[in-house]
Design an enzyme around this catalytic site. Structure first.
Site, PDB file in Angstrom:
ATOM      1  N   HIS A  96      11.361  57.302   9.592  1.00 44.08           N
ATOM      2  CA  HIS A  96      10.074  57.010   8.755  1.00 44.08           C
ATOM      3  C   HIS A  96       9.811  58.536   8.161  1.00 44.08           C
ATOM      4  CE1 HIS A  96       5.836  56.403   7.668  1.00 44.08           C
ATOM      5  NE2 HIS A  96       5.962  55.125   7.965  1.00 44.08           N
ATOM      6  N   GLU A 168      10.852  53.126   1.369  1.00 42.20           N
ATOM      7  CA  GLU A 168       9.506  53.374   1.248  1.00 42.20           C
ATOM      8  C   GLU A 168       9.551  54.594   0.651  1.00 42.20           C
ATOM      9  OE1 GLU A 168       7.168  51.729   5.016  1.00 42.20           O
ATOM     10  OE2 GLU A 168       7.833  53.781   5.651  1.00 42.20           O
TER      11      GLU A 168
HETATM   12  P1  PGA Z   1       1.122  51.869   4.404  1.00 43.32           P
HETATM   13  O1  PGA Z   1       2.390  52.667   5.211  1.00 43.32           O
HETATM   14  O2  PGA Z   1       1.270  50.648   4.240  1.00 43.32           O
HETATM   15  O3  PGA Z   1      -0.041  52.228   4.944  1.00 43.32           O
HETATM   16  O4  PGA Z   1       1.264  52.588   2.933  1.00 43.32           O
HETATM   17  C1  PGA Z   1       3.463  52.037   5.350  1.00 43.32           C
HETATM   18  C2  PGA Z   1       4.468  52.852   6.082  1.00 43.32           C
HETATM   19  O5  PGA Z   1       4.146  54.108   6.310  1.00 43.32           O
HETATM   20  O6  PGA Z   1       5.414  52.116   6.815  1.00 43.32           O
END
Ligand code: PGA
Length: 252
Positions: A96, A168
């Site tokens: 992440h 992401e």
């Molecule tokens: P968010 O986070 O939906 O708050 O943008 C996504 C994540 O970090 O997995």
């Protein structure tokens, strides 16, 4: 056909009481989520065991937010992949961007964590994504592929073909500004084609999910894209109604 997957990442939020409340609300609401949608939640470590106890009779799957790169032993403060598997965890998030940026996790460390998870029969959720600066400089493809190839270099292609990859973009996480469906699709299509070209004829069952400010209001459009198999949801996963609406949108 790949089942769609929605994962709620609760991050470092809440108390035991709010975690229990949230899982109970989700349990009640799961009836309205189509059967072919897989739904997982990743509570803080301290709350996982209780959340599992409260949700053992449902389709809610359990995920961990992190795992140690070490196997066992004198490693203060860490939680091993075998410990996670032992209490019924199915998925573990690795790489992440918050772990990469706040804790300095390199591609090599992430690959080690991925391998640990895989060898403990957990399904890794590998997060990849570029920063705003990298996107503006035209490096999006290079960054996400380097993050993905670090795994292939460490343990080969096979474990990735049954794992989950979450695209992401760092600039979309927690900002309220999601990537557009087209921006997300472009990267998902790239990842899918690279997996296919590396697959050596094996089936590519990898689920490619999108994360970064996914909400009830933008999820249907994201799920309308050909290569988006679900979502990794942060902030919006703390609100049961909002999260369940996202799950329902995945069924359309
Ligand atoms: P968010 O986070 O939906 O708050 O943008 C996504 C994540 O970090 O997995």
């Amino acid at each position: 056909m790949r089942n769609r997957l929605i994962v709620g990442n609760w991050k470092m939020h809440g108390s035991m009481a709010t975690a229990v409340d949230l899982i109970m609300e989700l349990e009640q609401g799961m009836e309205s989520v189509p059967e072919n949608i897989d739904v997982a939640v990743a509570p803080p470590f301290l709350h996982i065991d209780e959340v599992i106890r409260r949700s053992s009779n449902t389709r809610l799957l359990m995920a961990a937010q992190n795992v140690s790169a070490f196997e066992v032993g004198a490693v203060t403060g860490e939680v091993s992949s075998t410990m996670l598997a032992d209490i019924g965890i199915r998925f573990v998030i690795v790489g992440h961007s918050e772990r990469r940026s706040l804790f300095g996790e390199s591609n090599e460390t992430v690959a080690e964590k991925f391998a640990r998870a895989y060898f403990s029969d957990l399904t890794p959720i590998l997060c990849v994504g570029e920063t705003q600066e990298q996107r503006e400089a035209g490096f999006t493809e290079d960054v996400v592929l380097e993050q993905m190839y670090a795994i292939i270099d460490r343990i080969g292609i096979k474990p990735l073909l049954n794992a989950v990859v979450a695209y992401e973009p760092v600039w979309a996480i927690g900002t309220g500004a999601s990537a557009s469906p087209e921006q997300a699709q472009e990267v998902h299509a790239l990842l899918r084609s690279k997996l296919a070209s590396e697959s050596e004829g094996q089936t590519v069952a990898t689920r490619l999910i999108y994360g970064g400010s996914v909400k009830a209001s933008n999820s249907a459009a994201l799920f309308g894209q050909a290569d988006i198999d679900g979502a990794l949801v942060g902030g919006a996963s703390l609100d049961a109604k909002e999260f369940l609406t996202i799950c329902k949108h995945a069924g359309k």
